[in-house]
Design an enzyme around this catalytic site. Structure first.
Site, short mmCIF file in Angstrom:
data_model
loop_
_atom_site.label_atom_id
_atom_site.label_comp_id
_atom_site.label_asym_id
_atom_site.label_seq_id
_atom_site.Cartn_x
_atom_site.Cartn_y
_atom_site.Cartn_z
N LYS A 35 0.77 -1.31 -0.05
CA LYS A 35 0.01 0.10 0.00
C LYS A 35 0.88 1.27 0.03
O LYS A 35 0.74 2.30 -0.85
CB LYS A 35 -0.82 -0.19 1.17
CG LYS A 35 -1.48 1.04 1.79
CD LYS A 35 -2.20 0.92 3.14
CE LYS A 35 -1.15 0.49 4.18
NZ LYS A 35 -1.12 1.79 4.96
N THR A 36 1.84 1.39 0.92
CA THR A 36 2.81 2.46 0.91
C THR A 36 3.37 2.70 -0.35
O THR A 36 3.69 3.89 -0.73
CB THR A 36 3.56 2.37 2.17
OG1 THR A 36 2.88 1.81 3.20
CG2 THR A 36 4.31 3.86 2.40
N ASP A 43 -3.91 8.05 3.24
CA ASP A 43 -3.50 6.76 3.90
C ASP A 43 -4.35 6.49 5.09
O ASP A 43 -4.91 7.26 5.78
CB ASP A 43 -1.92 6.83 4.19
CG ASP A 43 -1.46 5.53 4.44
OD1 ASP A 43 -2.06 4.42 3.93
OD2 ASP A 43 -0.18 5.43 5.03
N GLU A 44 -4.31 5.15 5.40
CA GLU A 44 -5.37 4.61 6.42
C GLU A 44 -6.72 5.18 6.47
O GLU A 44 -7.07 5.53 7.49
CB GLU A 44 -4.43 4.77 7.59
CG GLU A 44 -2.92 4.43 7.89
CD GLU A 44 -2.68 2.86 8.03
OE1 GLU A 44 -3.83 2.13 7.91
OE2 GLU A 44 -1.79 2.33 8.39
N GLN A 77 -8.41 -3.56 8.77
CA GLN A 77 -7.47 -3.32 9.76
C GLN A 77 -7.99 -1.88 10.64
O GLN A 77 -7.34 -1.14 10.95
CB GLN A 77 -6.34 -2.63 8.86
CG GLN A 77 -5.52 -4.13 8.39
CD GLN A 77 -4.24 -3.82 7.90
OE1 GLN A 77 -3.33 -3.27 8.61
NE2 GLN A 77 -4.05 -3.68 6.82
N ARG A 82 1.44 -8.95 11.05
CA ARG A 82 2.55 -8.22 11.29
C ARG A 82 3.86 -9.14 10.81
O ARG A 82 4.95 -8.69 10.74
CB ARG A 82 2.65 -7.38 12.56
CG ARG A 82 2.03 -6.54 13.15
CD ARG A 82 1.77 -5.43 12.21
NE ARG A 82 0.54 -5.69 11.36
CZ ARG A 82 0.35 -5.21 9.93
NH1 ARG A 82 1.45 -4.31 9.62
NH2 ARG A 82 -0.71 -5.33 9.39
#
Length: 735
Positions: A33-34, A218-219, A249, A601
């Site tokens: 994503k980043t 983002d997020e 998330q 993670r």
DNA sequence: CGGATTTAACTTTTT
DNA sequence: GTTAAATCCG
């Protein structure tokens, strides 16, 4: 740059190239994503020739923002004029610029949660409510919740459902007034006030609409209602709003994050182009399968299927242990084993937990075995009392109308201005319509103030005045240095030879170097700028992974990070999921997502632990394993039960376990107070010989009850009879 | 008024 | 077990 695009998978690439119009990128955990976001911005600048100054990118942590900025710089060489920052810092900046046009001060200060609660407390007292009946904490949280949804005090008051709501409404109104007269904004205001300004002044909105023609977020799943309205307002004209998020998330519902923002995005922007990033590049197939099978149990979610072309990897390990000491011990054991067998580094490991309180047991375990660790979160540096005291001085110098901070420091260090005098001064100030700071200048007019107090108050006033004049003449670094010197803080803490005193001294010194660092780094250093920067810091911002250290943090804190090996501890019903979430489906689903975040993670290995008993301050006794463990696909799990390590040495009922030290006798700096564990173990019988720390040897006369509440009566050899709770007594038997 | 001592409350996660 | 708040005493 072109190369960076070519490395993307087809879906990622399409998401990058869709620069115009509303775009929703549903990006699963570990799906790059980043990378998509940064390549997209680089692509916009370099290929589409969009001026960087027209792009605004928003994140939730400063760390994410900085990482994005540096990656973009690498891709395009320069990112001049590009706006990247956290929601709060971006709008704080806009507010600094715009506030004076709308009756606010440019020198506003930002109140954190503690300040907020203090102010609510004052307000409640002013309204005649006792803090016993209406805890300021709770009222503050309810006010904040209203603010997140842009509900005004008037709306709360218009039809209060409960008596509490009436209090909340009144307190909310008074709280907003108090903020305003203190020239302070709380976190929520940094979003809400811009919304209000944009609503009331279309020309201002227009200015920012044309300034930021491209918005990226983002997020996105973490945005609240107010943040959404802000985005929608800014994007209304050009509609170039690109949001990236993952509903699986979403773990900040309790802070007002509104999942509807992501679930209903397409309703609000019907022409949205949707992209799904479903290839996971991070985890092994087994980890992915475990995580997917878990989150699949949630009802409220957008269905998606993450896949990976990585190897299957090891199964997830599940360990059932006796208590939190055993838990720490097994974590240590596993880490050693992995380091030895797989040649791993200590920074390959993360230990994740649900609540900060759990860190202690793990910390103790790691320390005893000589493994170094970094702990992220907990009590943050800038929230420590001694730091906040200094900051309060700075806030008052920046903005003398901040009476909350002023009251905090007027008698610190001690100046002889106590509660009684303050009462008189405040009453007089309120009656004559002056603010507190200006009242100090005219202290002689306040009745019944002893000469000594008046002198002291004038001295304080002069001190602040002096630094108010100085603040524009010298750098923030020099100013803070001089101020700390003048109020004698260093000396104060130097004289305090206790451990805490030394710690405080250290912290104040660290603050000084932080200000100097800021002064060096910033293009245009100012006192307000420094205060703003630290007010908006997050835990993760201070995280610098050390090469030889294990990382400890809450699952919330771990979002966005990855580790080769992840331990999740405390997987017990009532702890993870937390007990208070059990009755509410939405909250339970959020807990499940939180566990999903924890699992995803991990790149290679996951170890899950739960303890049959655990000591917390309010409850102990037997626990059940987390339902989440049962929800994971069994085919990727491996179950291990802990063998109680009891040798031929002394049996320990309620133990003060020293086997730990003995087995791993790494150099141990013992803490001043040896922490005792009081875990119950059954097996005690009547007539048995036992030894007590202070009473010596004796014989068990009576045993009553069982489990954690079991008691025993012991007649000691000197004839004295005592009754104990078995789990607290720390009785030892003979060999 | 200040400092020391005792008591109560606390633990969900945080911009 | 820790910390802020309440209480007591000089």
């Amino acid at each position: 740059m072109i190369a960076a695009i070519e490395k993307l998978n087809p879906e990622q690439r399409k998401a990058v190239e869709a620069t115009e119009g509303p775009v929703l990128i549903l990006a699963g955990a570990g799906s790059g994503k980043t990378r998509v976001l940064t390549v997209k911005i680089a692509y916009m600048i370099q290929e589409r020739r969009i001026p960087p100054g027209e792009i605004l990118a928003m994140t939730f942590t400063k760390k994410a923002a900085e990482e994005m900025r540096s990656r973009i710089r690498k891709l395009v060489g320069s990112e001049n004029g590009l706006w990247i920052g956290t929601f709060h810092s971006v709008f704080a900046k806009i507010l600094r610029r715009e506030a004076p046009h709308f009756g606010y001060s440019t020198d506003f200060v930002i109140y954190d949660k503690e300040d907020q609660e203090r102010l609510v407390k004052q307000v409640l007292e002013g309204l005649g409510h006792s803090p016993k009946q209406h805890p300021p904490r709770m009222i503050a949280a309810l006010i904040s919740r209203s603010k997140n949804s842009l509900i005004t005090p008037q709306e709360v008051l218009s039809h209060p459902q409960t008596p509490v709501e009436k209090v909340v409404g009144e307190a909310y109104a008074a709280y907003q007034d108090a903020l305003r007269s203190n020239q302070a904004f709380d976190f929520d205001d940094l979003i809400n006030v811009p919304v209000e300004i944009f609503r009331a002044h279309p020309s201002v909105l227009q200015k920012y609409q044309s300034r930021f023609r491209y918005l990226l977020v983002d997020e996105y799943q973490d945005t609240n209602r107010a943040q959404y309205l802000l985005l929608a307002a800014l994007a209304k004209a050009h509609r170039n709003l690109c949001v990236v998020g993952d509903d699986d998330q979403s773990i900040y519902g309790w802070r007002g994050a509104d999942l509807r923002n992501i679930l209903e995005f397409e309703k609000d922007f019907p022409e949205t182009a949707v992209f799904r990033l479903e290839q996971n590049y991070r985890s092994t197939k087994n980890i992915l399968k475990a995580a997917s099978s878990l989150v699949d149990k949630n009802v409220h979610r957008k269905k998606k299927t993450l896949w990976s072309d990585r190897e299957s990897g090891e199964p997830l390990e599940m360990l059932e242990v006796e208590d939190e000491l055993e838990e720490a011990h097994r974590v240590v054991e596993k880490i050693r084993d992995e380091v030895f067998r797989k040649k791993r580094n200590f920074n390959h490991f993360a230990v994740l937990y649900r609540t900060n309180a759990q860190s202690r047991a793990i910390e103790d375990g790691l320390r005893k075995s000589g493994i170094s660790y970094v702990i992220v979160g907990g009590v943050r540096f800038y929230e420590r009392k001694e730091i906040k005291d200094v900051l309060a001085y700075l806030k008052v110098v920046a903005n003398p109308r901040d009476t909350l901070s002023l009251k905090r420091i007027i008698n610190f260090p001690v100046r002889g201005i106590g509660d009684t005098s303050m009462q008189k001064i405040e009453t007089w100030a309120a009656r004559s319509g002056l603010d507190l700071f200006n009242t100090l200048e005219r202290i002689d007019e306040v009745p019944d103030i002893p000469a000594r107090v008046a002198k002291s108050a004038r001295g304080f006033h002069d001190l602040i005045r002096k630094y108010m004049t100085l603040k524009d003449a010298i750098s923030p670094g020099e100013l803070v240095h001089a101020l700390v010197d003048e109020i004698g803080l260093i000396r104060l803490y130097k004289d305090d030879t206790s451990i805490e005193g030394q710690g405080k001294l250290e912290n104040v010194r660290e603050l000084l170097s932080a200000v100097h660092e800021y002064t060096k780094q910033s293009e245009d250093p100012s006192l307000s700028g420094f205060l703003e920067e630290i007010a908006l810091l997050t835990d993760i911002d201070n995280y610098h992974p050390k090469s030889a250290a294990v990382t400890l943090m809450t699952v919330h804190c771990a979002k966005g990070l990855e580790f080769p090996v992840v331990f999740v501890v405390g997987l017990e019903e009532g702890l993870f999921p937390l007990s208070r979430t059990l009755e509410n489906l939405n909250e339970l689903e959020e807990e499940r997502r939180l566990f999903y975040v924890a699992l995803t993670r991990a790149k290679e290995k996951v170890v899950l632990l739960w303890a049959r008993t655990r000591n917390t301050y309010n409850s102990d006794g037997y626990r059940m394993s987390s339902r989440f463990l049962d929800e994971i696909d069994r085919s990727v799990m491996q179950f291990n039960r802990d063998e109680p390590r009891r040798s031929a040495r002394k049996a320990v009922f309620s133990r003060e376990d020293d086997s730990f030290d003995r087995e791993f006798d790494a150099p141990v700096e013992r803490r001043a107070s040896f922490r005792k564990s009081n875990t119950f173990r059954s097996g005690m019988v009547r007539g048995q010989r036992v030894e007590h720390e202070t009473f010596g040897w004796g014989q068990v006369e009576e045993i009553e009850g069982s489990g954690p509440r079991q008691t025993c009566t012991v007649r000691f050899d000197d004839g004295i009879e005592k009754k104990f709770l078995v789990r607290f007594a720390r009785l030892k038997t003979m060999e």
